[in-house]
Design a protein around this motif. Structure first.
Motif: not given
Length: 516
Positions: A280-283, A316-330, A416-418, A480-487
């Motif tokens: 899971a990636g995040a900024y 990354l092909d879609a079968k290897y990657a997916t957007p994920c908005a949750t902080f706690f791993t889709c 910020v960093y990724g 609300d606080q946005a300490p990090g942004i999942p990418w």
């Protein structure tokens, strides 16, 4: 961390013709990196955890559904008031030196692990006593009830609660053990270990597997090969070519740029991953320094970051990657949609409008780009460009990953960093770095007074459903606080010879159950 390598046509041509070069009883694997730290309590490195699961064993372990199952433990019970846990070990457990595993060994191991693990520290903070009552039974008594004990003992988050002989486990946690003796299915062979070249792990003849079928990290760990040879081949293309030539049986991370070719080769198999087995990636944002000390300015990034754009930039092909908005791993236990509406439909136009509504005064946004790791490098480049388009004053600074780590420990000099981490590690509020170190961390200097009591409530909640509700509340605060942004969330497939059978699909490589 993955680092795709370039394609080498000549090696691939050779790979199609060369015959296998090793005996059937020897399984050859190339892992993500060389195993340097052999003390699985001492380091949080994933490669040390992999070594730990081969050589050591755990009291409990997670199966493929995420359920915690007994492993070294035969029976256990909890008192009606939830304060006393009694554990009885299985028959036949032995250390690699031939001595029986005892309750005293396990008690000493847990105490050492408790000094190194965030989960362990939480358990021991509420522990009244932990003592053996006989050779096979030990009792944990708590000061207050907690629903996390069993989960913590079987959690794969590094460092894992691996068991060691008492004499070794008495080594202080801040010192590395020097004698590698476990009770797991493989024995470390010091005499055959050649640094920079290979490590040999031998089948432990006296290991007694559980009767259940193997299931991820749980169940019967039946070893069907005589030796596991772990080769050091740093270049991904070279390792993939060696695998196709039959010189290697398994490769932990198939290079992304070779996937289209590998997918067409009938002699190999790609093993894709989902859920906690993904990255899971995040900024990470610096909440201690302008401009991101203002949560309103941090929240602009919810409108700015397009996860699909970042994943596409990584190739990354879609079968290897997916957007994920949750902080706690889709795809894991605490996956939640709470608060995620803030990240819906990102666009430059929406980010521009959101930024104009803040008190942003043109302060420079220092984006740290790690040029020696692919995902941090590409994710930082994508963000820097979108920040510019939205109206931020961007200062993109290129450095190696070690420099990023050193810089982030300071409250000034970066914005910020990724980064990306294993899905298991980010799957719980107690182990997710963006949450677990609230008001006490050095990865973003985030502090929100609402998080601390929620974390305490999460740790004390007796039922999983209660913890899920609290995790959703925590995530709402995080949005609300946005300490990090999942990418985004992605898998780097493993690669194996097609002739391997019954390989357990796991981002933590395990070599029990597999047959050649």
């Amino acid at each position: 961390m993955f680092k795709p390598k370039s394609f080498i046509p000549a090696l691939f041509a050779l790979a199609l013709a060369a015959p296998p070069a090793h005996a059937a009883g020897n399984l050859v694997a190339v892992l993500e990196a060389e195993i340097v730290t052999l003390d699985p309590h001492f380091s949080t490195a994933y490669i040390s955890r992999t070594f730990g699961y081969m050589v050591f064993d755990t009291l409990f372990a997670k199966d493929s559904k995420g359920d915690v199952k007994p492993q070294m433990v035969q029976d256990w019970k909890v008192s009606p008031d939830g304060l006393t846990y009694s554990f009885t070990l299985r028959d036949g457990l032995k250390w690699h030196d031939g001595q029986p595993v005892t309750a005293a060994d396990c008690v000493a191991s847990l105490r050492r692990w408790g000094t190194r693990s965030a989960l362990g520290r939480r358990i021991f903070a509420i522990t009244a006593s932990l003592e053996p009552t006989d050779a096979k039974t030990f009792v944990l008594t708590l000061k207050e009830p907690s629903g996390l004990v069993i989960d913590a003992l079987g959690n794969p988050v590094s460092p894992v609660a691996f068991m060691m002989p008492e004499r070794i486990a008495k080594t202080p946690g801040d010192q590395r053990i020097t004698e590698i003796v476990g009770s797991g299915p493989f024995v470390y062979s010091k005499a055959d270990h050649r640094t920079g070249d290979r490590m040999i792990l031998k089948k432990f003849a006296d290991y007694v597997p559980r009767p259940e079928p193997a299931d991820f990290l749980a169940g019967g760990k039946r070893v069907n090969v005589d030796t596991l040879e772990i080769r050091v081949i740093p270049d991904g293309s070279t390792a993939a070519s060696a695998l196709q030539a039959g010189e290697v049986d398994f490769m932990q991370y198939a290079p992304f740029d070779l996937l289209p070719t590998l997918e067409k080769n009938s002699r190999v198999k790609l093993v894709n991953f989902t859920g906690g087995n993904m990255f899971a990636g995040a900024y990470r944002l610096n909440a201690a320094s302008k401009p991101f000390d203002d949560p309103a300015i941090r929240r602009v990034l919810w409108k700015l970051v397009d996860q699909r754009e970042v994943l596409d930039a990584l190739g990354l092909d879609a079968k290897y990657a997916t957007p994920c908005a949750t902080f706690f791993t889709c795809g894991t236990t605490y996956d939640s949609k709470a608060g995620t509406e803030a990240a819906a439909k990102p666009s430059i136009e929406a980010a521009k409008a959101a930024l104009k509504a803040t008190k942003y005064a043109g302060e420079p946004v220092i984006v740290m780009e790690a040029n020696d790791l692919e995902a941090p490098r590409v994710s930082a480049q994508v963000l820097a460009e979108r920040l510019k388009q939205a109206g931020f004053n961007v200062d993109l600074q290129v450095m190696d990953w070690a420099s990023v780590l050193a810089r982030r420990a300071k409250k000034e000099g970066w914005s910020v960093y990724g980064v990306h981490a294993g899905g298991f590690d980010l799957g719980s509020p107690l182990t997710n770095v963006m949450v677990a170190f609230n008001c006490a961390d050095f990865t973003g200097w985030q502090c929100d007074a609402r998080i601390t009591p929620l974390m305490e409530a999460f740790a004390k909640a007796p039922a999983e459903e209660d913890r899920k509700k609290i995790a959703a509340e925590i995530q709402t605060v995080m949005y609300d606080q946005a300490p990090g942004i999942p990418w985004g969330q992605f898998a780097q497939p493993a690669l194996s010879r097609a002739a391997l059978r019954n390989l357990i699909p796991s981002a933590i490589p395990v070599f029990w159950n597999v047959e050649k």
